[in-house]
Design an enzyme around this catalytic site. Structure first.
Site, PDB file in Angstrom:
ATOM      1  CG  ASP A 141      25.050   5.144  12.172  1.00  0.00           C
ATOM      2  OD1 ASP A 141      25.827   6.082  11.880  1.00  0.00           O
ATOM      3  OD2 ASP A 141      24.043   4.879  11.503  1.00  0.00           O
ATOM      4  CB  ALA A 167      18.413  17.406  17.224  1.00  0.00           C
ATOM      5  CG  ASP A 181      22.111  10.218   9.071  1.00  0.00           C
ATOM      6  OD1 ASP A 181      21.175   9.852   8.353  1.00  0.00           O
ATOM      7  OD2 ASP A 181      23.059   9.471   9.384  1.00  0.00           O
TER       8      ASP A 181
END
Length: 534
Positions: free
Chosen positions: A325, A378, A396
């Site tokens: 985000d 990731a 996160d």
């Protein structure tokens, strides 16, 4: 003299001595390729329905190994039940096959919307999911005995070798169709049509297959009355699915809105998740698969607490894993020492949202020339040569309530993070609520420690989330300590005194000593599934 089936006129089925041999019916040798094609289509549809159930299980209830195993095992068991239940009807194979395909087209075509609406209105779809698995599995299981019977019709006596060849043809068509269905769902139907329309389109294909078989292959086996009944049923079923295809978006919007308190201003399903943005009175909220990611009213509390402790040593290169985000990137870029940020996010749709509707909230951080956005998993990216030499790493990620997310909270993952850090680097992990999900929180602390990090757990109050926790880590066994950099910008929420207090846990939420979560034993997923502690 022999007939085409290898029988003498005196012994050929349907003849008497001295009479003409019986003419093979419409399912004879010349119609076998079409019937085998129907086998392939039916197999493709059957597998797609199973994938629909698995996809809905993941998106509505979080899926998981247990529920996935139950669906797969239940579906296979239902296949066997369907094969047994259809035995009394094999004498009327043509009529029964058409009826089964119509029922399967309707049941499978309506499965996604039924599950979605039941979840939206009642908060659960487990019972409907089990019923759908049983019904669809039974109908799919009835197909093979019926098709085998139809393939044998008009061929006279078949010896052992002939039966083996026929079964080989049937299995080959069945498995080829399953391959087609397995590829069509993730690569065509789901991304282009979505779950509700994708299931409905598959139902339509089932109905078309039934219509083709009834019209061209079985017309001599079906009575006029049966053909009329089949036609009426096919048209009625097609009309139901046609209405669903036309109204699918309206149904989804209405059902989806019931899941959220505030008006939905943006909704889409990416290849990975459902992404919803709501807004009321200036409060913008982002949800991924129904889980709240932030509220614009208090996200600064979460973001400042996540980011600024890990910047205490004034890093130049910062890695952000997740956080698509752009809010974490915004805070990182505020720190004067930062020269480079690598943002690794799996879902390009979230990145597009961050660059579009959320750009005002994140300060257009992803457009900053210091930010390099990498759209990649990731776990995979951390294995590349680029994942080295970072002064700080921000992890996160969404809460680990599925096995896919659980691997991002494993010892192995944190080991890769350790390799990405410079010798004096720091890592911070969002770890969920130490109040509502204490076992999962302390499991994260234990897992980070198992990867060779000294840890400093801390928590803050974020009103939209409640009491929320993080873990700061550094290489070695010593805890890194909770301090802010002297270069830290002015913050709205966090200060030195508040950060020191954040490291204190109340008596009813004391630290727990737990085994780590690993790829082999994703304990943290089970911790999340145990539910919230009041």
């Amino acid at each position: 003299m022999t007939t085409a089936t290898g029988q003498t006129p005196a012994t050929a089925p349907g003849t008497t001595p001295g009479s003409a041999p019986a003419r093979p019916n419409a399912t004879g040798v010349r119609s076998r390729p079409l019937l085998l094609a129907a086998v392939a289509v039916c197999a493709a549809c059957g597998l797609i329905y199973e994938l629909v159930l698995l996809t809905l299980s993941a998106s509505l209830t979080g899926g998981g190994i247990t529920q996935t195993s139950l669906i797969v095992a239940g579906f296979v068991a239902a296949l066997g039940a369907g094969a047994l239940l259809v035995k009394p009807f094999l004498g009327r194979a043509a009529t029964t096959f058409v009826a089964v395909e119509i029922a399967l087209g309707v049941a499978g075509g309506l499965s996604a919307v039924t599950l979605y609406v039941s979840f939206s209105y009642y908060g659960t779809s487990s019972a409907v999911l089990l019923v759908a698995t049983a019904v669809i599995g039974i109908l799919v299981g009835a197909e093979v005995p019926l098709l085998m019977t139809l393939l044998q019709a008009g061929r006279g006596g078949i010896d052992a070798e002939g039966s083996g060849k026929l079964l080989a043809d049937l299995n080959a068509a069945d498995y080829a169709g399953a391959l087609l269905g397995g590829l069509a769902w993730p690569f065509v139907l789901l991304p282009l049509a979505g779950q509700v329309r994708g299931a409905a389109l598959t139902g339509m294909i089932n109905l078309v297959a039934a219509a083709v078989v009834a019209a061209f292959l079985l017309r001599r086996q079906l009575s006029t009355r049966a053909r009329r009944g089949a036609t009426a049923a096919l048209l009625a079923a097609a009309a139901v699915l046609g209405v669903l295809l036309v109204r699918a978006q309206d149904i989804e919007v209405t059902a989806r809105q019931r899941l959220y308190d505030d008006p939905i201003v943006s909704a889409q399903r990416s290849a990975y998740q459902e992404i919803v943005v709501t807004e009321r009175a200036g409060d913008v909220r982002l949800y991924l698969d129904g889980d709240l990611q932030f509220s614009s009213v208090d996200e600064h509390r979460y973001t400042e607490a996540l980011v600024h402790p890990v910047l205490a040593r004034d890093p130049a290169r910062v890695l952000i894993l997740g956080g698509g985000d752009g809010l974490a990137a915004r805070e990182v870029l505020r720190h004067p020492s930062v020269r480079e940020v690598v943002q690794v996010e799996l879902d390009p749709a979230v990145i597009d949202l961050a660059r579009g509707r959320l750009a005002t909230l994140n300060g257009d951080a992803l457009a900053d020339p210091r930010v390099d956005v990498v759209v990649e998993d990731a776990f995979r990216w951390l294995r590349t040569p680029d994942a080295r030499g970072f002064d700080a790493v921000v992890v996160d990620m969404p809460d680990p309530d599925t096995p896919v997310l659980g691997r991002l909270y494993s010892t192995e993952f944190y080991g890769l993070v350790s390799a990405a850090l410079a010798p004096d680097g720091l890592v911070v992990v969002q770890a969920g609520s130490p109040y509502s999900t204490p076992t999962a929180y302390w499991r994260t602390v234990a897992t980070l420690a198992s990867a060779g990090f000294g840890t400093s757990p801390y928590h803050v109050l974020v009103p939209s989330f409640g009491d929320w926790g993080f873990v700061l880590g550094q290489a070695g066994t010593d805890p890194p300590g909770l301090v802010l950099s002297t270069q830290a910008p002015a913050l709205r929420f966090l200060d030195d005194a508040g950060l020191q207090a954040a490291g204190v846990f109340p008596a009813d939420r004391r630290p727990q000593v737990l085994a780590p979560s690993t790829l082999d034993r994703p304990r943290i997923v089970e911790d999340m599934r145990q539910g919230y502690v009041g």
